[in-house]
Design a protein around this motif. Structure first.
Motif, PDB file in Angstrom:
ATOM      1  N   LEU A   1       0.822  -1.209   0.000  1.00  0.00           N
ATOM      2  CA  LEU A   1       0.000   0.000   0.000  1.00  0.00           C
ATOM      3  C   LEU A   1       0.856   1.258   0.000  1.00  0.00           C
ATOM      4  N   GLY A   2       2.087   1.154   0.487  1.00  0.00           N
ATOM      5  CA  GLY A   2       3.004   2.290   0.476  1.00  0.00           C
ATOM      6  C   GLY A   2       3.282   2.793  -0.923  1.00  0.00           C
ATOM      7  N   GLY A   3       3.235   1.920  -1.921  1.00  0.00           N
ATOM      8  CA  GLY A   3       3.452   2.323  -3.298  1.00  0.00           C
ATOM      9  C   GLY A   3       2.169   2.732  -4.003  1.00  0.00           C
ATOM     10  N   MET A   4       1.039   2.315  -3.472  1.00  0.00           N
ATOM     11  CA  MET A   4      -0.238   2.613  -4.115  1.00  0.00           C
ATOM     12  C   MET A   4      -0.876   3.901  -3.602  1.00  0.00           C
ATOM     13  N   ILE A   5      -0.632   4.195  -2.338  1.00  0.00           N
ATOM     14  CA  ILE A   5      -1.172   5.403  -1.729  1.00  0.00           C
ATOM     15  C   ILE A   5       0.012   6.325  -1.449  1.00  0.00           C
ATOM     16  N   PRO A   6       0.087   7.465  -2.132  1.00  0.00           N
ATOM     17  CA  PRO A   6       1.289   8.304  -2.045  1.00  0.00           C
ATOM     18  C   PRO A   6       1.714   8.711  -0.632  1.00  0.00           C
ATOM     19  N   VAL A   7       0.811   8.965   0.256  1.00  0.00           N
ATOM     20  CA  VAL A   7       1.188   9.420   1.599  1.00  0.00           C
ATOM     21  C   VAL A   7       1.499   8.268   2.544  1.00  0.00           C
ATOM     22  N   ALA A   8       1.433   7.033   2.055  1.00  0.00           N
ATOM     23  CA  ALA A   8       1.610   5.868   2.922  1.00  0.00           C
ATOM     24  C   ALA A   8       3.045   5.362   2.977  1.00  0.00           C
ATOM     25  N   THR A   9       3.998   6.126   2.461  1.00  0.00           N
ATOM     26  CA  THR A   9       5.388   5.685   2.439  1.00  0.00           C
ATOM     27  C   THR A   9       5.909   5.395   3.845  1.00  0.00           C
ATOM     28  N   PHE A  10       5.456   6.110   4.840  1.00  0.00           N
ATOM     29  CA  PHE A  10       5.921   5.893   6.207  1.00  0.00           C
ATOM     30  C   PHE A  10       4.874   5.170   7.057  1.00  0.00           C
ATOM     31  N   CYS A  11       3.605   5.369   6.750  1.00  0.00           N
ATOM     32  CA  CYS A  11       2.546   4.698   7.516  1.00  0.00           C
ATOM     33  C   CYS A  11       2.518   3.201   7.232  1.00  0.00           C
ATOM     34  N   ALA A  12       2.690   2.819   5.974  1.00  0.00           N
ATOM     35  CA  ALA A  12       2.629   1.402   5.599  1.00  0.00           C
ATOM     36  C   ALA A  12       3.693   0.572   6.318  1.00  0.00           C
ATOM     37  N   PRO A  13       4.977   0.993   6.349  1.00  0.00           N
ATOM     38  CA  PRO A  13       5.953   0.184   7.085  1.00  0.00           C
ATOM     39  C   PRO A  13       5.713   0.172   8.597  1.00  0.00           C
ATOM     40  N   ALA A  14       5.170   1.260   9.129  1.00  0.00           N
ATOM     41  CA  ALA A  14       4.870   1.296  10.568  1.00  0.00           C
ATOM     42  C   ALA A  14       3.787   0.272  10.900  1.00  0.00           C
ATOM     43  N   LEU A  15       2.763   0.185  10.064  1.00  0.00           N
ATOM     44  CA  LEU A  15       1.701  -0.803  10.283  1.00  0.00           C
ATOM     45  C   LEU A  15       2.197  -2.220  10.029  1.00  0.00           C
ATOM     46  N   ALA A  16       3.007  -2.386   8.987  1.00  0.00           N
ATOM     47  CA  ALA A  16       3.540  -3.716   8.672  1.00  0.00           C
ATOM     48  C   ALA A  16       4.427  -4.231   9.806  1.00  0.00           C
ATOM     49  N   GLY A  17       5.152  -3.344  10.447  1.00  0.00           N
ATOM     50  CA  GLY A  17       6.010  -3.740  11.560  1.00  0.00           C
ATOM     51  C   GLY A  17       5.231  -4.288  12.739  1.00  0.00           C
ATOM     52  N   LEU A  18       3.984  -3.871  12.860  1.00  0.00           N
ATOM     53  CA  LEU A  18       3.147  -4.354  13.965  1.00  0.00           C
ATOM     54  C   LEU A  18       2.722  -5.808  13.772  1.00  0.00           C
ATOM     55  N   CYS A  19       2.844  -6.320  12.554  1.00  0.00           N
ATOM     56  CA  CYS A  19       2.403  -7.689  12.283  1.00  0.00           C
ATOM     57  C   CYS A  19       3.238  -8.738  13.007  1.00  0.00           C
TER      58      CYS A  19
ATOM     59  N   PHE B   1      10.904  -0.126   6.334  1.00  0.00           N
ATOM     60  CA  PHE B   1      10.535  -1.333   7.064  1.00  0.00           C
ATOM     61  C   PHE B   1      11.779  -2.115   7.470  1.00  0.00           C
ATOM     62  N   VAL B   2      12.664  -2.349   6.522  1.00  0.00           N
ATOM     63  CA  VAL B   2      13.841  -3.181   6.768  1.00  0.00           C
ATOM     64  C   VAL B   2      14.781  -2.549   7.791  1.00  0.00           C
ATOM     65  N   PHE B   3      15.011  -1.242   7.676  1.00  0.00           N
ATOM     66  CA  PHE B   3      16.026  -0.607   8.508  1.00  0.00           C
ATOM     67  C   PHE B   3      15.516  -0.045   9.827  1.00  0.00           C
ATOM     68  N   LEU B   4      14.183   0.040  10.013  1.00  0.00           N
ATOM     69  CA  LEU B   4      13.698   0.592  11.276  1.00  0.00           C
ATOM     70  C   LEU B   4      12.354   0.030  11.722  1.00  0.00           C
ATOM     71  N   LEU B   5      11.319   0.281  10.960  1.00  0.00           N
ATOM     72  CA  LEU B   5       9.969   0.048  11.455  1.00  0.00           C
ATOM     73  C   LEU B   5       9.548  -1.414  11.499  1.00  0.00           C
ATOM     74  N   GLY B   6      10.307  -2.272  10.853  1.00  0.00           N
ATOM     75  CA  GLY B   6       9.987  -3.690  10.891  1.00  0.00           C
ATOM     76  C   GLY B   6      10.455  -4.372  12.166  1.00  0.00           C
ATOM     77  N   TYR B   7      11.619  -3.999  12.639  1.00  0.00           N
ATOM     78  CA  TYR B   7      12.158  -4.666  13.831  1.00  0.00           C
ATOM     79  C   TYR B   7      11.959  -3.855  15.113  1.00  0.00           C
ATOM     80  N   TYR B   8      11.689  -2.573  15.013  1.00  0.00           N
ATOM     81  CA  TYR B   8      11.605  -1.761  16.223  1.00  0.00           C
ATOM     82  C   TYR B   8      10.515  -2.236  17.196  1.00  0.00           C
TER      83      TYR B   8
END
Length: 181
Positions: free
Chosen positions: A25-43, A80-87
């Motif tokens: 969704l980060g690539g499909m919704i322009p403003v989701a570049t930072f929101c999408a990895p933050a949500l994905a990291g919660l998985c 996601f890889v460098f911060l929001l996935g593992y944090y």
């Protein structure tokens, strides 16, 4: 908590798939570049709670690899890889640091190192022309302002994770795994 390996594998697979979809969704919704990895990291959080941090790390790693193949926004993937996935997996350990100032320094140190590494790679090793042009147009003061704003936003995200963990443990976990402890 489910006890069998089939349930564990299924839960990990479902959360990996969900994380990849959220990253896409980060690539499909322009403003989701930072929101999408933050949500994905919660998985990875429910998996880590139910089966331990090693399983959560596996969800993170599998999602990271799959996202390079399926996600159109490389900036979101790198975030996601460098911060929001593992944090979210690191946060409980960081919160055990007793001295408040040291805890804050550790968290902001991780954030700033990860952001510098992420954008250093995106600008110089795997250059994205659009990102390079955007950074060049912004100017040094705007970039510094963006870093300060990023630190502030990260602290809000860090505080929100406490509530997210609480909601999962108090509301969702009992409904999902009722009667299985």
């Amino acid at each position: 908590m489910p006890q069998n390996k089939t349930g564990k594998t299924a839960l990990c697979g479902v959360f990996c798939g969900l994380a990849v979809v959220l990253l896409s969704l980060g690539g499909m919704i322009p403003v989701a570049t930072f929101c999408a990895p933050a949500l994905a990291g919660l998985c990875a959080v429910p998996v880590a709670v139910e089966y331990g941090n090693k399983s959560g790390v596996m969800v993170y790693l599998v999602t990271a690899v799959l996202s390079f193949f399926f996600c159109p926004d490389i900036e979101a993937v790198f975030m996601f890889v460098f911060l929001l996935g593992y944090y979210p997996l690191m946060k409980p350990k960081l919160d055990k640091i007793k001295h408040k100032v040291m805890r804050l320094i550790a968290k902001l140190g991780i954030f700033n190192f990860a952001i510098l590494l992420c954008y250093g790679l995106l600008l110089f090793v795997f250059p994205l022309p659009a990102l390079q042009q955007e950074m060049a147009e912004m100017g040094k003061i705007a970039v510094v302002g963006l870093i300060v704003l990023g630190n502030f936003t990260f602290l809000i995200y860090d505080a929100a994770l406490v509530n997210i963990f609480h909601v999962y443990l108090q509301r969702f976990r009992p409904k999902i795994f009722s009667g299985k402890k």
